[in-house]
Scaffold this motif. Sequence first.
Motif, PDB file in Angstrom:
ATOM      1  N   GLY A 124       0.783  -1.232   0.000  1.00  0.00           N
ATOM      2  CA  GLY A 124       0.000   0.000   0.000  1.00  0.00           C
ATOM      3  C   GLY A 124       0.810   1.275   0.000  1.00  0.00           C
ATOM      4  O   GLY A 124       0.255   2.365  -0.100  1.00  0.00           O
ATOM      5  N   THR A 149       2.901   2.335  -2.279  1.00  0.00           N
ATOM      6  CA  THR A 149       3.107   2.952  -3.602  1.00  0.00           C
ATOM      7  C   THR A 149       2.117   4.078  -3.853  1.00  0.00           C
ATOM      8  O   THR A 149       2.482   5.075  -4.478  1.00  0.00           O
ATOM      9  CB  THR A 149       3.025   1.904  -4.731  1.00  0.00           C
ATOM     10  OG1 THR A 149       1.790   1.210  -4.639  1.00  0.00           O
ATOM     11  CG2 THR A 149       4.176   0.939  -4.658  1.00  0.00           C
ATOM     12  N   GLU A 150       0.894   3.934  -3.377  1.00  0.00           N
ATOM     13  CA  GLU A 150      -0.082   5.010  -3.546  1.00  0.00           C
ATOM     14  C   GLU A 150       0.370   6.259  -2.800  1.00  0.00           C
ATOM     15  O   GLU A 150       0.225   7.387  -3.285  1.00  0.00           O
ATOM     16  CB  GLU A 150      -1.474   4.579  -3.061  1.00  0.00           C
ATOM     17  CG  GLU A 150      -2.122   3.513  -3.915  1.00  0.00           C
ATOM     18  CD  GLU A 150      -1.740   2.094  -3.499  1.00  0.00           C
ATOM     19  OE1 GLU A 150      -0.914   1.907  -2.563  1.00  0.00           O
ATOM     20  OE2 GLU A 150      -2.255   1.152  -4.120  1.00  0.00           O
ATOM     21  N   TRP A 162       3.582  -1.740  -7.308  1.00  0.00           N
ATOM     22  CA  TRP A 162       2.140  -1.976  -7.138  1.00  0.00           C
ATOM     23  C   TRP A 162       1.764  -3.357  -7.666  1.00  0.00           C
ATOM     24  O   TRP A 162       0.986  -4.071  -7.044  1.00  0.00           O
ATOM     25  CB  TRP A 162       1.349  -0.886  -7.849  1.00  0.00           C
ATOM     26  CG  TRP A 162      -0.128  -1.086  -7.801  1.00  0.00           C
ATOM     27  CD1 TRP A 162      -0.975  -0.693  -6.804  1.00  0.00           C
ATOM     28  CD2 TRP A 162      -0.942  -1.735  -8.783  1.00  0.00           C
ATOM     29  NE1 TRP A 162      -2.263  -1.071  -7.114  1.00  0.00           N
ATOM     30  CE2 TRP A 162      -2.267  -1.707  -8.317  1.00  0.00           C
ATOM     31  CE3 TRP A 162      -0.670  -2.347 -10.003  1.00  0.00           C
ATOM     32  CZ2 TRP A 162      -3.319  -2.259  -9.036  1.00  0.00           C
ATOM     33  CZ3 TRP A 162      -1.711  -2.894 -10.718  1.00  0.00           C
ATOM     34  CH2 TRP A 162      -3.018  -2.844 -10.228  1.00  0.00           C
TER      35      TRP A 162
END
Length: 192
Positions: free
Chosen positions: A98, A100-101, A156
């Motif tokens: 999570g 990468t967001e 991702w």
Amino acid sequence: MRADARKNRDHLLAVARVAVAEQGADASLRDIARRADVALPTLYRHFPTREALLDALLREGFDALAARAGELEASDSPEDALVTWLRDCVTVAREYRGVTELMAAAIEDTGSALHASCVTMRAAGTRLLVRAQAGGAARADLDGTELFALIAALAWLGDQGSFAPLADHLFTVVASAILPGRADRDGGEQLH
């Protein structure tokens, strides 16, 4: 920082590292405090936001990537240096599901706790990309921001259950697109 405060902070980071590795970037801060055997306000005193905690967790890896880029600039061929660094970046970005967001959002948000770390990492990658481009090995139509986006996309993929088995192959495809002559020279073999 006082020695006892430093010890508490280091302990919180060690506990958070495990919790975030298990649960991803959305790990419960309450659970992290409980596991560290501290009150939630103690966690917030050291890390006022989730992003500040994640920045502290990621900064070590990002700083290591920036240092690694410097080593690779001095010691390897431009192509090998870029591929090695890209693979290292994807590995670090995949440590915490999570993230990468958050990285993608932080690169443009100067108010983000992660912004400085992401900018440092992007600058390191940009130097390696420019070096490979100067030698004619890398596509001339890419810039550091696009390279950073590709790293985030590859990381991702590894977080996605159905795509995770494809991550290594797709890394090779993307690396071959960035360094088109390398794919031809290696006969389409896996880039390491």
